[in-house]
Design a protein around this motif. Structure first.
Motif, PDB file in Angstrom:
ATOM      1  N   GLY A 136      23.760  48.226 112.070  1.00  0.00           N
ATOM      2  CA  GLY A 136      24.436  47.580 110.896  1.00  0.00           C
ATOM      3  C   GLY A 136      25.274  48.544 110.248  1.00  0.00           C
ATOM      4  N   VAL A 137      25.528  49.724 110.724  1.00  0.00           N
ATOM      5  CA  VAL A 137      26.453  50.683 110.224  1.00  0.00           C
ATOM      6  C   VAL A 137      27.927  50.391 110.156  1.00  0.00           C
ATOM      7  N   ASP A 138      28.475  50.380 109.265  1.00  0.00           N
ATOM      8  CA  ASP A 138      29.977  49.982 109.200  1.00  0.00           C
ATOM      9  C   ASP A 138      30.814  51.528 109.568  1.00  0.00           C
ATOM     10  N   TRP A 139      30.964  51.685 110.824  1.00  0.00           N
ATOM     11  CA  TRP A 139      31.770  52.688 111.344  1.00  0.00           C
ATOM     12  C   TRP A 139      33.196  52.986 110.723  1.00  0.00           C
ATOM     13  N   ILE A 140      33.814  52.042 110.128  1.00  0.00           N
ATOM     14  CA  ILE A 140      35.238  52.303 109.280  1.00  0.00           C
ATOM     15  C   ILE A 140      34.810  52.812 108.170  1.00  0.00           C
ATOM     16  N   ALA A 141      33.794  52.384 107.417  1.00  0.00           N
ATOM     17  CA  ALA A 141      33.204  53.151 106.311  1.00  0.00           C
ATOM     18  C   ALA A 141      32.802  54.453 106.347  1.00  0.00           C
ATOM     19  N   LEU A 142      31.937  54.575 107.437  1.00  0.00           N
ATOM     20  CA  LEU A 142      31.664  55.731 107.605  1.00  0.00           C
ATOM     21  C   LEU A 142      32.570  56.830 107.753  1.00  0.00           C
ATOM     22  N   SER A 143      33.716  56.493 108.530  1.00  0.00           N
ATOM     23  CA  SER A 143      34.602  57.459 108.811  1.00  0.00           C
ATOM     24  C   SER A 143      35.307  57.836 107.444  1.00  0.00           C
ATOM     25  N   GLU A 144      35.530  57.035 106.699  1.00  0.00           N
ATOM     26  CA  GLU A 144      36.201  57.074 105.406  1.00  0.00           C
ATOM     27  C   GLU A 144      35.310  57.944 104.579  1.00  0.00           C
ATOM     28  N   MET A 145      34.146  58.125 104.675  1.00  0.00           N
ATOM     29  CA  MET A 145      33.144  58.713 103.705  1.00  0.00           C
ATOM     30  C   MET A 145      33.229  60.232 104.409  1.00  0.00           C
ATOM     31  N   TYR A 146      33.331  60.345 105.776  1.00  0.00           N
ATOM     32  CA  TYR A 146      33.288  61.905 106.283  1.00  0.00           C
ATOM     33  C   TYR A 146      34.821  62.517 105.798  1.00  0.00           C
ATOM     34  N   ARG A 147      35.737  61.665 105.762  1.00  0.00           N
ATOM     35  CA  ARG A 147      37.130  61.996 105.303  1.00  0.00           C
ATOM     36  C   ARG A 147      36.880  62.546 103.765  1.00  0.00           C
ATOM     37  N   LEU A 148      36.280  61.820 103.099  1.00  0.00           N
ATOM     38  CA  LEU A 148      36.221  62.302 101.563  1.00  0.00           C
ATOM     39  C   LEU A 148      35.157  63.268 101.250  1.00  0.00           C
ATOM     40  N   ALA A 149      34.232  63.401 102.248  1.00  0.00           N
ATOM     41  CA  ALA A 149      33.164  64.375 101.944  1.00  0.00           C
ATOM     42  C   ALA A 149      33.508  65.639 101.732  1.00  0.00           C
ATOM     43  N   PRO A 150      34.472  66.540 101.963  1.00  0.00           N
ATOM     44  CA  PRO A 150      35.520  66.125 103.258  1.00  0.00           C
ATOM     45  C   PRO A 150      35.060  67.043 104.495  1.00  0.00           C
ATOM     46  N   LEU A 151      34.647  66.419 105.460  1.00  0.00           N
ATOM     47  CA  LEU A 151      34.216  66.925 106.627  1.00  0.00           C
ATOM     48  C   LEU A 151      35.312  66.474 107.856  1.00  0.00           C
ATOM     49  N   GLY A 152      36.561  66.085 107.477  1.00  0.00           N
ATOM     50  CA  GLY A 152      37.596  66.075 108.516  1.00  0.00           C
ATOM     51  C   GLY A 152      37.652  64.664 108.827  1.00  0.00           C
ATOM     52  N   ASN A 153      38.793  64.359 109.683  1.00  0.00           N
ATOM     53  CA  ASN A 153      39.149  62.874 110.324  1.00  0.00           C
ATOM     54  C   ASN A 153      38.272  62.965 111.205  1.00  0.00           C
ATOM     55  N   LYS A 154      37.407  61.833 111.154  1.00  0.00           N
ATOM     56  CA  LYS A 154      36.587  61.588 112.517  1.00  0.00           C
ATOM     57  C   LYS A 154      36.653  60.038 112.606  1.00  0.00           C
ATOM     58  N   SER A 155      37.134  59.497 113.544  1.00  0.00           N
ATOM     59  CA  SER A 155      37.544  58.019 113.791  1.00  0.00           C
ATOM     60  C   SER A 155      36.163  57.269 113.751  1.00  0.00           C
ATOM     61  N   ALA A 156      36.037  55.992 113.433  1.00  0.00           N
ATOM     62  CA  ALA A 156      34.942  55.077 113.673  1.00  0.00           C
ATOM     63  C   ALA A 156      34.476  55.122 114.944  1.00  0.00           C
ATOM     64  N   GLN A 157      35.330  55.055 116.093  1.00  0.00           N
ATOM     65  CA  GLN A 157      34.828  55.062 117.495  1.00  0.00           C
ATOM     66  C   GLN A 157      34.209  56.291 117.856  1.00  0.00           C
ATOM     67  N   LEU A 162      32.744  58.448 115.731  1.00  0.00           N
ATOM     68  CA  LEU A 162      31.378  58.575 115.194  1.00  0.00           C
ATOM     69  C   LEU A 162      30.320  57.590 115.941  1.00  0.00           C
ATOM     70  N   GLU A 163      30.876  56.359 116.382  1.00  0.00           N
ATOM     71  CA  GLU A 163      29.923  55.574 116.986  1.00  0.00           C
ATOM     72  C   GLU A 163      29.252  56.050 118.176  1.00  0.00           C
ATOM     73  N   THR A 164      30.305  56.807 119.007  1.00  0.00           N
ATOM     74  CA  THR A 164      29.917  57.315 120.036  1.00  0.00           C
ATOM     75  C   THR A 164      29.148  58.577 119.993  1.00  0.00           C
ATOM     76  N   ALA A 165      29.270  59.475 118.883  1.00  0.00           N
ATOM     77  CA  ALA A 165      28.523  60.588 118.618  1.00  0.00           C
ATOM     78  C   ALA A 165      27.128  60.207 118.177  1.00  0.00           C
ATOM     79  N   PHE A 166      27.001  59.291 117.317  1.00  0.00           N
ATOM     80  CA  PHE A 166      25.950  58.994 116.666  1.00  0.00           C
ATOM     81  C   PHE A 166      24.779  58.241 117.806  1.00  0.00           C
TER      82      PHE A 166
END
Length: 141
Positions: free
Chosen positions: A11-32, A34-38
């Motif tokens: 149920g993870v929204d990978w697009i929203a997670l990508s935005e959270m990483y950008r805001l954190a800020p931990l860089g630009n990590k695409s939704a795809q 992040l999904e592969t890495a996790f």
């Protein structure tokens, strides 16, 4: 709002997670990305508030020798609430039994991780995709 913890990517929204990483800020990590890495990580946690992921982290591990904590991020609106500390502690607990648990920190954050028992390594080395960026960010000499 209640905080909910999950150790699955269901149920993870990978697009929203990508935005959270950008805001954190931990860089630009695409939704795809992040999904592969996790998906390829032995241990993972997602922290939700109101159904939205507000913190996440993962550990790549082999089950016996080495575990590597990575991509630990907390949304700016939730930083300073203890979520990051609990996230790291949960990941460390899951990694117990490995001979070593490794992470590399954003420069300047080493004292935070020291509270969990992490110590600076003298022989750690890395090959970065972008060595100039790694040096500029303070990750390499």
């Amino acid at each position: 709002m209640a905080i909910e913890w999950s150790d699955t990517a269901e149920g993870v929204d990978w697009i929203a997670l990508s935005e959270m990483y950008r805001l954190a800020p931990l860089g630009n990590k695409s939704a795809q990305w992040l999904e592969t890495a996790f998906s390829n990580s032995m241990f993972k946690f997602f922290v939700r508030s109101g159904g939205t992921v507000v913190a996440a982290g993962r550990a790549v591990a082999d089950g016996v020798d080495c575990a590597y904590l990575c991509d630990i991020a907390v949304h700016p609106d939730h930083q300073g609430t203890g979520l990051g500390k609990e996230l790291i502690q949960r990941l460390v607990n899951r990694c117990r039994g490995h001979r070593k648990i490794i992470l590399y920190a954003v420069p300047g954050k080493e004292p935070f991780y020291g509270k969990f028992g992490f110590r600076r390594m003298r022989t750690a080395m890395a090959i970065f995709e972008n060595p100039e960026q790694a040096a500029a960010g303070g990750y390499t000499d």
